[in-house]
Scaffold this active site. Sequence first.
Site, short mmCIF file in Angstrom:
data_model
loop_
_atom_site.label_atom_id
_atom_site.label_comp_id
_atom_site.label_asym_id
_atom_site.label_seq_id
_atom_site.Cartn_x
_atom_site.Cartn_y
_atom_site.Cartn_z
N ASP A 117 0.88 -1.15 0.00
CA ASP A 117 0.00 0.00 0.00
C ASP A 117 0.94 1.22 0.00
O ASP A 117 2.10 1.11 0.41
CB ASP A 117 -0.87 -0.04 1.26
N ASP A 169 0.10 5.27 0.54
CA ASP A 169 -0.04 6.33 1.54
C ASP A 169 -0.18 5.72 2.93
O ASP A 169 -0.97 4.80 3.15
CB ASP A 169 -1.26 7.20 1.21
N1 PLP Z 1 -7.51 8.27 -2.49
C1 PLP Z 1 -6.92 9.48 -2.54
C2 PLP Z 1 -7.49 10.56 -3.40
C3 PLP Z 1 -5.75 9.72 -1.78
O1 PLP Z 1 -5.15 10.92 -1.84
C4 PLP Z 1 -5.24 8.66 -0.98
C5 PLP Z 1 -4.04 8.88 -0.19
O2 PLP Z 1 -3.31 9.85 -0.33
C6 PLP Z 1 -5.89 7.42 -0.96
C7 PLP Z 1 -7.02 7.27 -1.73
C8 PLP Z 1 -5.38 6.25 -0.17
O3 PLP Z 1 -4.27 5.70 -0.84
P1 PLP Z 1 -3.55 4.35 -0.34
O4 PLP Z 1 -4.39 3.19 -0.83
O5 PLP Z 1 -2.20 4.41 -1.00
O6 PLP Z 1 -3.47 4.43 1.13
CA CA Z 2 -2.83 3.47 3.01
#
Ligand code: PLP
Ligand code: CA
Length: 306
Positions: free
Chosen positions: A27, A29
């Site tokens: 993953d 973020d």
């Molecule tokens: N959607 C958006 C628009 C985001 O900005 C983020 C994180 O920054 C996410 C979803 C979640 O991303 P991830 O699946 O990498 O945690």
């Molecule tokens: Ca995440």
Amino acid sequence: GGRRRCRRLEGEAARAVLGAADTLLFDCDGVLWRGEAALGGAAAALGRLAAAGKRLCYVTNNSSRTRQAYGEKLRRLGFPPATPRHVFGSAYCAARFLRQALPPGAAAYVLGGPALAAELREAGVPHLEPGPAALPGPAPADWARAPLDPAVRAVLVGFDEHFSYAKLCQALRYLLRGPDCLLVATNRDHRLPLEGGAAIPGTGCLVKAVETAAEREAFIVGKPNRYMFDCVASEFDIDPARTIMVGDRLDTDILMGNTCGLTTLLTLTGVTTLEEAELRKVEPTDVRKRTRQFAACPLLDRLRLS
Ligand code: PLP
Ligand code: CA
């Protein structure tokens, strides 16, 4: 079999678990970075995994970047070089889904940003360019006469900073054509956490608006749906028993990993806290029932190699 308890992953145990894997799905973020800043130790840890010959893939619900852009971000933040092929963003996966699901020549009406449009273009899926809906008059009741494109057979909802009532109207009008018009969304994350407990609304809020108007449920491309893992497994030779899903959320990353038979690692660097993991307090409540299976989640802790 017996229920395996979640455990802290350290030292010898960490080496054994990582040694048994040939692929890690990350993953992004909350695991690799927070916004534009790499998380401490993450780039070095991935560097060691790459040097040890592991295949590293990236699985993110964020639809606001292309595969190419994630590759560039990984490089910019000091992660090992990643080709776009190793990146599975929800924009790319949504385009891939529509390429398979739509009949030839059919188009998508898109609530989303330029990255979603770019991935659709790359996949050869015709789509209406994102932008303000063309309106025939000043009042919402006039908008029911705005032109509709006869080729549209799907509404796709992703992260859209310019989401509007007018776009919601158009989306509903396409969906009212009947079940032949698919409703597809990139992900349901309803909040994007920022520093210090602040947050902004996520794509899930927009998806709910369209679902509410259309009185039907969207097909969700992103985690915890297994479609994203299926994308990875169809592009690489993946053995789930030798694959680890690394994430920061029980209700998306770890749930997908459990569903797909992967080993799961919760990093405790993002959304889910150790306390929540132990209590399995995950929101929303309907997820709580499904996540009983986390009692059987083989691993649940911080990824630390040293
Ligand atoms: N959607 C958006 C628009 C985001 O900005 C983020 C994180 O920054 C996410 C979803 C979640 O991303 P991830 O699946 O990498 O945690
Ligand atoms: Ca995440």
